[in-house]
Write a protein that holds these residues in place. Structure first.
Motif, PDB file in Angstrom:
ATOM      1  N   VAL A 125       0.861  -1.198   0.000  1.00 60.03           N
ATOM      2  CA  VAL A 125       0.000   0.000   0.000  1.00 60.03           C
ATOM      3  C   VAL A 125       0.892   1.241   0.000  1.00 60.03           C
ATOM      4  CG1 VAL A 125      -2.037  -0.980   1.132  1.00 60.03           C
ATOM      5  CG2 VAL A 125      -0.151  -0.137   2.530  1.00 60.03           C
ATOM      6  N   TRP A 126       0.324   2.341  -0.514  1.00 58.49           N
ATOM      7  CA  TRP A 126       1.074   3.593  -0.503  1.00 58.49           C
ATOM      8  C   TRP A 126       1.087   4.218   0.891  1.00 58.49           C
ATOM      9  CZ3 TRP A 126       3.851   4.729  -4.692  1.00 58.49           C
ATOM     10  CH2 TRP A 126       3.441   4.230  -5.931  1.00 58.49           C
ATOM     11  N   TRP A 127       0.013   3.965   1.667  1.00 61.67           N
ATOM     12  CA  TRP A 127      -0.124   4.631   2.962  1.00 61.67           C
ATOM     13  C   TRP A 127      -0.888   3.721   3.896  1.00 61.67           C
ATOM     14  CZ3 TRP A 127       2.126   8.827   4.956  1.00 61.67           C
ATOM     15  CH2 TRP A 127       1.618   9.336   6.156  1.00 61.67           C
ATOM     16  N   ASP A 128      -0.551   3.750   5.180  1.00 55.61           N
ATOM     17  CA  ASP A 128      -1.292   2.974   6.167  1.00 55.61           C
ATOM     18  C   ASP A 128      -1.369   3.830   7.437  1.00 55.61           C
ATOM     19  OD1 ASP A 128      -2.438   0.358   7.038  1.00 55.61           O
ATOM     20  OD2 ASP A 128      -0.857   0.568   8.539  1.00 55.61           O
ATOM     21  N   TRP A 129      -2.481   3.733   8.147  1.00 56.15           N
ATOM     22  CA  TRP A 129      -2.633   4.540   9.367  1.00 56.15           C
ATOM     23  C   TRP A 129      -1.936   3.846  10.533  1.00 56.15           C
ATOM     24  CZ3 TRP A 129      -3.306   9.310   8.533  1.00 56.15           C
ATOM     25  CH2 TRP A 129      -4.016   9.720   7.412  1.00 56.15           C
ATOM     26  N   ASP A 130      -0.650   3.790  10.396  1.00 58.68           N
ATOM     27  CA  ASP A 130       0.247   3.125  11.330  1.00 58.68           C
ATOM     28  C   ASP A 130       0.735   4.162  12.344  1.00 58.68           C
ATOM     29  OD1 ASP A 130       2.622   1.042  11.671  1.00 58.68           O
ATOM     30  OD2 ASP A 130       3.525   3.012  11.408  1.00 58.68           O
TER      31      ASP A 130
END
Lengths: 103, 253
Positions: free
Chosen positions: B130-135
């Motif tokens: 994924v390009w972005w994750d709410w990590d």
């Protein structure tokens, strides 16, 4: 004034501390459903994956199996961004230089 | 390449910074020398990172992104730490110098942080899918960057130089709270992001290339802060020379 800053610091710390997740309760035990035995469908052999594009210098030869293959386009994009970042900001500083330096 | 080469370059840069501060006559030369060396080192970093360093054990060639991503984020941390130091310095003893340094370090930090996060996003696509994750690491980094963008916005919206300096120093200290949270987020919470990269935890060749990347960007950080500081000082001087917005009312007889 110092008391105000101290209060704001404490408030900010509390706000960030709120991000910390609470410990989760363990999920209730679920009894396994009875297994249904079905004949396995015939599986067609999957087509062979397309080989990753090779780098001009043949660096892929050093890469073993079970790891990410290829991905050079991402590497090139990041290195281009690294150059653009410093050159672009340098240019913006040149454009915004004080008038006495420009003249 | 032995790690001593980038370490020697770092020592040379430290000497340049000290001379720049101590000897005002050298101030027109040293930043140019630093930028020129940085440009040459950046060209070499591209070769070292893409062709000299070995592929990473799991990420393979995608791991080469870390030689630019990690130093970029380190530069952001250094610049933001400098901002916090200047903010404390200003509140303890009011000085236009610390105020201008705080402004310049915040802007340079936002630049390095934003580019570093963009690189991280590009790196995440082939490794995480994924390009972005709410990590936790990504959220805390975003909060940190946004808080410094807010800091810069506050500075540009405030007309009175003294109020701007005092308010932005307070916001700078508040934004500084996000630095340890961002740094330790990978240890405090279950994060998809790997723990801190270190030259001690990787192969010697990889470590020396990572050090080279650090030295390269430090050679850019120095002239960036110097030139942005000059812009901030010029703006302060111009703001002092401005006439008041409203003409004083004549007193009633």
């Amino acid at each position: 004034m110092r008391a105000l800053f101290a209060g704001l610091l404490v408030a900010a710390s509390l706000a960030f501390a709120d991000i910390a997740p609470f410990p989760e309760k363990p999920p209730p035990a679920v009894e396994p459903a009875p297994a249904i035995v079905e004949p396995a469908p015939a599986v067609e052999p999957a087509p062979a994956p397309a080989p990753a594009p090779l780098h001009p210098m043949g660096i892929e030869k050093a890469v073993g199996s079970g790891v990410i293959q290829g991905g050079w386009e991402y590497v090139y994009a990041c290195y281009a961004l690294a150059v653009i970042g410093v050159l672009g900001y340098g240019a913006s500083l040149f454009v915004r230089r004080p008038k006495e330096q420009a003249s | 390449m032995p790690a001593s080469i980038p370490l020697l370059l770092l020592l040379a840069l430290a000497v340049m910074v000290v001379v720049h501060i101590a000897v005002p006559k050298t101030r027109t030369i040293l930043w140019k020398l630093s930028a020129a060396l940085g440009a040459v080192m950046l060209g070499l970093l591209m070769y070292l990172g893409m062709f000299y360093a070995p592929p990473e054990a799991f990420m393979s060639n995608v791991g080469r992104i870390l030689y630019v991503h990690v130093p970029y984020i380190w530069m952001a941390f250094i610049a933001f730490l400098m901002n916090v130091g200047c903010a404390f310095g200003y509140l303890m003893k009011k000085s236009w110098v610390t105020d201008a340094l705080a402004e310049s370090s915040a802007e340079v930090g936002v630049l390095f942080g934003a580019v570093g996060v963009a690189m991280g996003s590009i790196w995440a696509r082939p490794t995480w899918g994924v390009w972005w994750d709410w990590d936790p690491r990504l959220i805390s980094t975003t909060v940190m960057l946004l808080s410094y963008v807010g800091y810069l916005a506050l500075r540009s919206f405030t007309e009175d130089p003294e109020r701007r300096a005092t308010w932005s120093a307070a916001v700078g200290i508040l934004s500084g709270v996000s630095l340890p949270i961002t740094y330790y987020s990978v240890r405090w919470w279950n994060s998809l992001h790997q723990v801190q990269s270190s030259t001690a935890s990787v192969d010697k060749t990889m470590g020396s290339v990572l050090l080279w990347g650090l030295a390269t960007l430090l050679f850019f950080l120095f002239p960036f802060i110097v030139k942005r500081y000059e812009i901030a000082r010029a703006r302060q001087t111009a703001a002092m020379e401005l006439p008041p917005l409203e003409a004083p009312r004549p007193e009633a007889a």
